[in-house]
Design a protein around this motif. Sequence first.
Motif, short mmCIF file in Angstrom:
data_model
loop_
_atom_site.label_atom_id
_atom_site.label_comp_id
_atom_site.label_asym_id
_atom_site.label_seq_id
_atom_site.Cartn_x
_atom_site.Cartn_y
_atom_site.Cartn_z
N SER A 125 -7.94 64.80 -73.65
CA SER A 125 -7.19 63.54 -73.63
C SER A 125 -7.58 62.62 -74.80
O SER A 125 -6.73 61.91 -75.34
N GLU A 126 -8.85 62.62 -75.19
CA GLU A 126 -9.29 61.77 -76.30
C GLU A 126 -8.61 62.18 -77.60
O GLU A 126 -8.27 61.33 -78.43
N ASP A 127 -8.45 63.47 -77.79
CA ASP A 127 -7.78 63.96 -79.00
C ASP A 127 -6.32 63.51 -79.03
O ASP A 127 -5.80 63.13 -80.08
N PHE A 128 -5.67 63.53 -77.87
CA PHE A 128 -4.28 63.08 -77.82
C PHE A 128 -4.19 61.57 -78.03
O PHE A 128 -3.21 61.08 -78.61
N CYS A 129 -5.20 60.83 -77.57
CA CYS A 129 -5.24 59.39 -77.86
C CYS A 129 -5.25 59.15 -79.36
O CYS A 129 -4.51 58.32 -79.89
N ASP A 171 -0.96 67.62 -68.66
CA ASP A 171 -1.96 66.84 -67.93
C ASP A 171 -2.80 66.01 -68.89
O ASP A 171 -3.05 64.82 -68.65
N LYS A 172 -3.28 66.65 -69.96
CA LYS A 172 -4.13 65.95 -70.93
C LYS A 172 -3.36 64.84 -71.63
O LYS A 172 -3.89 63.75 -71.87
N ILE A 173 -2.11 65.12 -71.99
CA ILE A 173 -1.29 64.10 -72.66
C ILE A 173 -1.04 62.93 -71.72
O ILE A 173 -1.15 61.75 -72.11
N SER A 174 -0.72 63.21 -70.47
CA SER A 174 -0.47 62.16 -69.49
C SER A 174 -1.71 61.29 -69.29
O SER A 174 -1.62 60.07 -69.15
N LEU A 175 -2.88 61.94 -69.29
CA LEU A 175 -4.13 61.19 -69.16
C LEU A 175 -4.35 60.27 -70.35
O LEU A 175 -4.79 59.13 -70.21
N ALA A 176 -4.01 60.78 -71.54
CA ALA A 176 -4.15 59.95 -72.74
C ALA A 176 -3.23 58.75 -72.70
O ALA A 176 -3.59 57.65 -73.14
N LEU A 177 -2.04 58.94 -72.15
CA LEU A 177 -1.06 57.86 -72.09
C LEU A 177 -1.45 56.75 -71.12
O LEU A 177 -0.84 55.68 -71.11
N GLU A 178 -2.47 57.00 -70.30
CA GLU A 178 -2.96 55.98 -69.39
C GLU A 178 -3.98 55.05 -70.05
O GLU A 178 -4.30 53.99 -69.49
N GLN A 232 6.60 57.62 -69.35
CA GLN A 232 7.39 58.08 -68.22
C GLN A 232 7.95 59.49 -68.45
O GLN A 232 8.00 60.32 -67.53
N MET A 233 8.34 59.76 -69.69
CA MET A 233 8.89 61.06 -70.04
C MET A 233 7.86 62.17 -69.79
O MET A 233 8.17 63.20 -69.18
N PHE A 234 6.63 61.95 -70.25
CA PHE A 234 5.60 62.96 -70.07
C PHE A 234 5.13 63.05 -68.62
O PHE A 234 4.86 64.14 -68.11
N ASP A 263 -14.30 65.81 -64.73
CA ASP A 263 -13.97 64.56 -65.43
C ASP A 263 -12.59 64.60 -66.05
O ASP A 263 -12.21 63.67 -66.73
N GLY A 264 -11.87 65.68 -65.89
CA GLY A 264 -10.49 65.74 -66.38
C GLY A 264 -10.37 66.04 -67.84
O GLY A 264 -9.29 66.15 -68.38
N ASP A 265 -11.52 66.16 -68.55
CA ASP A 265 -11.44 66.34 -69.99
C ASP A 265 -12.10 67.62 -70.44
O ASP A 265 -12.18 67.89 -71.62
N GLU A 266 -12.68 68.39 -69.52
CA GLU A 266 -13.31 69.63 -69.91
C GLU A 266 -12.33 70.76 -69.79
O GLU A 266 -11.49 70.80 -68.89
N LEU A 267 -12.41 71.71 -70.73
CA LEU A 267 -11.50 72.86 -70.70
C LEU A 267 -12.00 73.88 -69.69
O LEU A 267 -13.18 74.01 -69.47
#
Length: 299
Positions: free
Chosen positions: A206-210, A241-248, A262-264, A295-299
């Motif tokens: 998610s950090e990378d997508f941020c 999932d990762k992109i949606s987390l970044a969008l938060e 909303q789209m993602f 933590d939602g960010d580990e692969l």
Amino acid sequence: IYIPTIKKFFDPVNACLDDRDEKVVGNAIRTIGHIAYFVYSPMYLSSVLGENAGIPNVFSLLLSKLSSKVELALCDAIGESSRDFSWKQRNSAKKHAWGACMSIGTLLSFSNMTKLIQYSVIETTLNQLFRCIQLHNIVHEKISASSAASLLKLPCSLWLHCSSNCGAIGRGLATCFGFINQRADKSSILSEIKSLTKVMLSAANSEDFCIMFLNQDDIPFDIEQMYQWLVSNDMDVYIFDKISLALEHKRVRSVLDVSVAQMFLTRTRHEHKSPCKSAESLPRKYSNGDESDDDGDEL
């Protein structure tokens, strides 16, 4: 072979990279790529790294000098060079740049070495390769082609090593989506860029997508076209999932329209409702059998 050999190999090569004779510089750039296959092999280095702390320093220096060769050609191409080049010098700078891109790819392919050097060195080096793609309409096509080829051959372990530790993947994804948006089916390296995009998507968190979203002004790409590309290529649900987390994240929300989030989010919910995809929430390519993701960010 004994320990001082690495220094003896690369000290004269480093000196040649600054030589006034352009042919000497070009030969030195190629030599780095050739020697590296032997010098940095894990089989050899495993026995000497503990006794020679200077080996990673030499490796970092080589990357920095090669990156500077790429940067020199890029700055000249966009008119930001501090030097006045003759036609011959400009032509040599181009050749040095695409040769440096290939040698950089060789060096960064040694995972046993990249884990020993600073993230800033890796990030700076990768950013120069990404810039070759960003400036593909301006630089010689061999520079952008050699950059794409080098990036694509990098091991997945390097991208996983970079994820969360530097901004390279975020800027890389922005670069690739910008390229895909612009080029349609016209470029000879489009296939490589698409493949590279999928590799980085698999390693990103998610950090990378941020970072990708926050760099949109500097590295433009169309988010709606990115979304369509992800859908049309049937990307795994964990990527959404990762992109949606970044969008938060607050910073991301402040620069993007709410409709984007909303789209993602809508797509993510749709993917999770699909029985066949909800069971594949992790990329098999990188799974080690432990599918916990606390933590939602580990692969």
